[in-house]
Motif scaffolding. Structure first.
Motif, PDB file in Angstrom:
ATOM      1  N   GLY A  93       0.816  -1.210   0.000  1.00  0.00           N
ATOM      2  CA  GLY A  93       0.000   0.000   0.000  1.00  0.00           C
ATOM      3  C   GLY A  93       0.850   1.261   0.000  1.00  0.00           C
ATOM      4  N   ASP A  94       1.854   1.307   0.866  1.00  0.00           N
ATOM      5  CA  ASP A  94       2.759   2.463   0.909  1.00  0.00           C
ATOM      6  C   ASP A  94       3.625   2.514  -0.343  1.00  0.00           C
ATOM      7  OD1 ASP A  94       1.831   3.248   3.402  1.00  0.00           O
ATOM      8  OD2 ASP A  94       3.248   1.952   4.450  1.00  0.00           O
ATOM      9  N   LYS A 131       1.819   4.084  -3.324  1.00  0.00           N
ATOM     10  CA  LYS A 131       1.640   5.535  -3.257  1.00  0.00           C
ATOM     11  C   LYS A 131       2.880   6.298  -3.717  1.00  0.00           C
ATOM     12  CE  LYS A 131      -1.763   5.446   0.484  1.00  0.00           C
ATOM     13  NZ  LYS A 131      -2.859   5.991  -0.348  1.00  0.00           N
ATOM     14  N   GLU A 167      -2.784   8.927  -5.044  1.00  0.00           N
ATOM     15  CA  GLU A 167      -4.229   8.681  -5.168  1.00  0.00           C
ATOM     16  C   GLU A 167      -4.576   7.193  -5.030  1.00  0.00           C
ATOM     17  OE1 GLU A 167      -2.809  12.198  -7.315  1.00  0.00           O
ATOM     18  OE2 GLU A 167      -2.329  10.064  -7.464  1.00  0.00           O
ATOM     19  N   GLY A 207      -5.134   3.741  -3.425  1.00  0.00           N
ATOM     20  CA  GLY A 207      -5.384   3.103  -2.139  1.00  0.00           C
ATOM     21  C   GLY A 207      -5.388   1.600  -2.326  1.00  0.00           C
ATOM     22  N   LEU A 208      -4.581   0.892  -1.558  1.00  0.00           N
ATOM     23  CA  LEU A 208      -4.431  -0.542  -1.775  1.00  0.00           C
ATOM     24  C   LEU A 208      -4.385  -1.271  -0.445  1.00  0.00           C
ATOM     25  CD1 LEU A 208      -3.772  -2.945  -3.712  1.00  0.00           C
ATOM     26  CD2 LEU A 208      -1.364  -2.349  -3.422  1.00  0.00           C
ATOM     27  N   GLU A 209      -5.201  -2.324  -0.309  1.00  0.00           N
ATOM     28  CA  GLU A 209      -5.132  -3.204   0.850  1.00  0.00           C
ATOM     29  C   GLU A 209      -4.760  -4.591   0.350  1.00  0.00           C
ATOM     30  OE1 GLU A 209      -8.651  -3.148   3.173  1.00  0.00           O
ATOM     31  OE2 GLU A 209      -8.597  -0.974   3.531  1.00  0.00           O
TER      32      GLU A 209
END
Length: 232
Positions: free
Chosen positions: A106-107, A110, A216, A218-220
């Motif tokens: 996730g980080d 970005k 922008e 967003g990832l899980e």
């Protein structure tokens, strides 16, 4: 008259034989012919020699209350890094280095450096707590990691090849220091493992061209290993 014609014919034949016997002039090389010139040597870019991973001329504070102490070869903290946000550009795009980002996907999604592979440290490599519920390869103390699977050491070498120089980064460099303790415990040559600190330190515009900045996104992510044998 007949004798004159015979004599003239003989003279012509002798003249012809004399001309045929003369050697042909030697061919001369063209001094301006580009094909004949030697090819200019091809210049290759010289890569900067890698420094030792830890800069032992620096000092660091073990904690906020302690006085600064000298960095050593076994100090893996970012404050002792020889390659960091000041000079990383000198050591990128090398064939002899693996570039690894230890942050979560996730980080990483970005903002990250191009050509850095993401291997999430806390998701795949290490969890302090052991037990049936963990997925990570190791638990326990990072200086004496406990394998979760029989294949943990084998997978570690897949992620972090022992025969390669490793540039490791995260967000601030703390996860890298932990990772380096695990690698040391597993017999890695630490003269080839670098803590290049964290993404949060690389704010200078000179790094913009190598940075993928997609805030922008967003990832899980869900992480798991399949087909491995857990250690009882």
């Amino acid at each position: 008259m007949k004798k004159f014609m015979t004599a003239a014919l003989a003279m012509l034949m002798l003249a012809g034989c004399s001309s045929a016997a003369e050697p042909a002039p030697a061919a001369t090389a063209c001094p301006e012919c580009p094909v004949c010139e030697e090819a200019a040597p091809v210049e290759t870019a010289v890569q900067a020699e890698l420094p030792a991973p830890r800069d032992t001329t620096k000092q660091y504070k073990p904690d906020e209350k302690s006085d600064p102490v000298d960095c050593t070869e076994d100090t893996f903290l970012p404050g002792c890094a020889a390659i960091n946000n000041e000079n990383l550009l000198d050591y990128l795009n090398r064939d002899d280095v693996y570039y690894i980002d230890l942050r979560d996907f996730g980080d990483y999604a970005k903002k990250h450096f191009r050509n850095f592979e993401c291997i999430p440290y806390f998701a795949l490599i290490y969890s302090k707590e052991g037990g049936e519920g963990i997925t990570q390869l190791y638990s326990g103390d990072v200086t004496d990691p406990v394998a979760t699977y029989e294949e943990s050491d084998e997978l570690l070498e897949v992620f972090f090849p022992k025969d390669k120089t490793l540039f490791l980064m995260c967000q601030s460099g703390g996860r890298v220091a932990q990772m380096m303790n695990i690698l040391k415990a597993k017999g890695y040559d630490m003269s080839k493992v670098y803590n290049i600190t964290g993404m949060g330190n690389f704010t200078d515009p000179k790094y913009a061209d190598i940075t993928v900045d997609t805030a922008e996104i967003g990832l899980e992510a869900t992480y798991s290993f399949e087909g491995l044998t857990r250690v009882n």
